[in-house]
Design an enzyme around this catalytic site. Structure first.
Site, PDB file in Angstrom:
ATOM      1  N   CYS A 126      -1.138  11.109   5.617  1.00 42.47           N
ATOM      2  CA  CYS A 126      -0.204  10.963   4.500  1.00 42.47           C
ATOM      3  C   CYS A 126       0.653  12.225   4.437  1.00 42.47           C
ATOM      4  O   CYS A 126       0.724  12.971   5.425  1.00 42.47           O
ATOM      5  CB  CYS A 126      -0.936  10.689   3.186  1.00 42.47           C
ATOM      6  SG  CYS A 126      -2.083  11.994   2.681  1.00 42.47           S
ATOM      7  N   ASN A 158      -2.164  15.261   2.591  1.00 40.48           N
ATOM      8  CA  ASN A 158      -3.588  15.205   2.998  1.00 40.48           C
ATOM      9  C   ASN A 158      -4.507  15.664   1.870  1.00 40.48           C
ATOM     10  O   ASN A 158      -5.538  16.296   2.112  1.00 40.48           O
ATOM     11  CB  ASN A 158      -3.828  16.032   4.276  1.00 40.48           C
ATOM     12  CG  ASN A 158      -5.192  15.814   4.917  1.00 40.48           C
ATOM     13  OD1 ASN A 158      -5.771  16.726   5.500  1.00 40.48           O
ATOM     14  ND2 ASN A 158      -5.746  14.625   4.812  1.00 40.48           N
ATOM     15  N   CYS A 180      -4.541  13.296  -1.171  1.00 42.19           N
ATOM     16  CA  CYS A 180      -4.782  12.075  -1.958  1.00 42.19           C
ATOM     17  C   CYS A 180      -5.120  10.875  -1.071  1.00 42.19           C
ATOM     18  O   CYS A 180      -6.270  10.465  -0.963  1.00 42.19           O
ATOM     19  CB  CYS A 180      -3.576  11.739  -2.843  1.00 42.19           C
ATOM     20  SG  CYS A 180      -3.235  12.965  -4.123  1.00 42.19           S
ATOM     21  N   ARG A 181      -4.094  10.312  -0.430  1.00 39.78           N
ATOM     22  CA  ARG A 181      -4.297   9.025   0.240  1.00 39.78           C
ATOM     23  C   ARG A 181      -5.098   9.109   1.529  1.00 39.78           C
ATOM     24  O   ARG A 181      -6.031   8.319   1.727  1.00 39.78           O
ATOM     25  CB  ARG A 181      -2.928   8.377   0.522  1.00 39.78           C
ATOM     26  CG  ARG A 181      -2.215   7.957  -0.736  1.00 39.78           C
ATOM     27  CD  ARG A 181      -0.750   7.673  -0.482  1.00 39.78           C
ATOM     28  NE  ARG A 181      -0.033   8.894  -0.141  1.00 39.78           N
ATOM     29  CZ  ARG A 181       1.239   8.949   0.246  1.00 39.78           C
ATOM     30  NH1 ARG A 181       1.916   7.821   0.379  1.00 39.78           N
ATOM     31  NH2 ARG A 181       1.818  10.095   0.503  1.00 39.78           N
ATOM     32  N   SER A 182      -4.754  10.043   2.430  1.00 42.07           N
ATOM     33  CA  SER A 182      -5.462  10.040   3.722  1.00 42.07           C
ATOM     34  C   SER A 182      -6.915  10.519   3.622  1.00 42.07           C
ATOM     35  O   SER A 182      -7.773   9.966   4.325  1.00 42.07           O
ATOM     36  CB  SER A 182      -4.680  10.781   4.814  1.00 42.07           C
ATOM     37  OG  SER A 182      -4.438  12.121   4.487  1.00 42.07           O
ATOM     38  N   ASP A 230       2.620   6.746  -2.901  1.00 40.34           N
ATOM     39  CA  ASP A 230       2.207   8.114  -3.235  1.00 40.34           C
ATOM     40  C   ASP A 230       1.796   8.182  -4.715  1.00 40.34           C
ATOM     41  O   ASP A 230       2.618   7.910  -5.583  1.00 40.34           O
ATOM     42  CB  ASP A 230       3.408   9.021  -2.964  1.00 40.34           C
ATOM     43  CG  ASP A 230       3.115  10.487  -3.192  1.00 40.34           C
ATOM     44  OD1 ASP A 230       2.063  10.797  -3.781  1.00 40.34           O
ATOM     45  OD2 ASP A 230       3.950  11.316  -2.792  1.00 40.34           O
TER      46      ASP A 230
END
Ligand code: 4NP
Length: 159
Positions: free
Chosen positions: A7, A10, A12-14, A124
């Protein structure tokens, strides 16, 4: 099989994708077949733990986010077999960073594997509220299940 989730930051999402996919393969007893990691397209949060809000939403679903933020490195395009972008901007940035055609062909989008939701990216959540973090986890649970099905169907991993 080596899978890298990517993401922007690095944090939150990934890191969540990494934890959710690890949960899926552990549940299926297939964790010995994979090396799973995550990275960001920017280094701004390098060295940091996952975002505290993301961690608290994730832990409620049983995911412990342990990764430390790092920026994607040129050698990642060699090490990993599949590089999974969270959104369209990550996808474009990764395509630009890829050193050659082989590396470019490893880049896919997380929502390509979605089976239940109709999103074209994992949005995001950083500047939004709680609902955004929940949506990230909903999309990742769906897509990570789909991703495992995909690699099994394509016989990219053994038994
Ligand atoms: P991520 O979220 O890409 O899912 O880790 C973000 C983290 C940090 C920022 C943006 C998105 N930021 O602008 O600092």
């Amino acid at each position: 099989m080596n899978i890298l989730f990517v993401c922007l930051g690095n944090i939150c999402r990934s890191p969540s994708a990494e934890a959710v996919f690890n949960g899926v393969i552990r549940k299926e007893g297939l964790d010995h077949l994979f090396h799973v990691d995550s990275a960001g397209t920017m280094a701004y949060h390098a060295g940091e733990n996952a975002d505290a809000r993301m961690q608290s939403h994730a832990i409620k679903r049983g995911y412990n986010l342990t990764s430390i933020s790092r920026k994607i490195q040129p050698e990642d395009f060699e090490t990993f077999d599949l590089i999974v972008a969270m959104d369209n901007a990550n996808f474009r940035d990764l395509k630009r960073m890829a050193p050659d055609k082989d590396a470019e062909n490893k880049i896919v989008k997380m929502t390509d594997f979605s089976q239940e939701h109709n999103y074209s990216e994992v949005p995001d959540p950083y500047y939004g509220g709680a609902a955004g973090f929940e949506l990230v986890l909903d999309l990742l649970e769906d897509s990570c299940n789909g991703l495992l099905r995909y690699v099994q169907k394509k016989k990219l991993v053994g038994e």
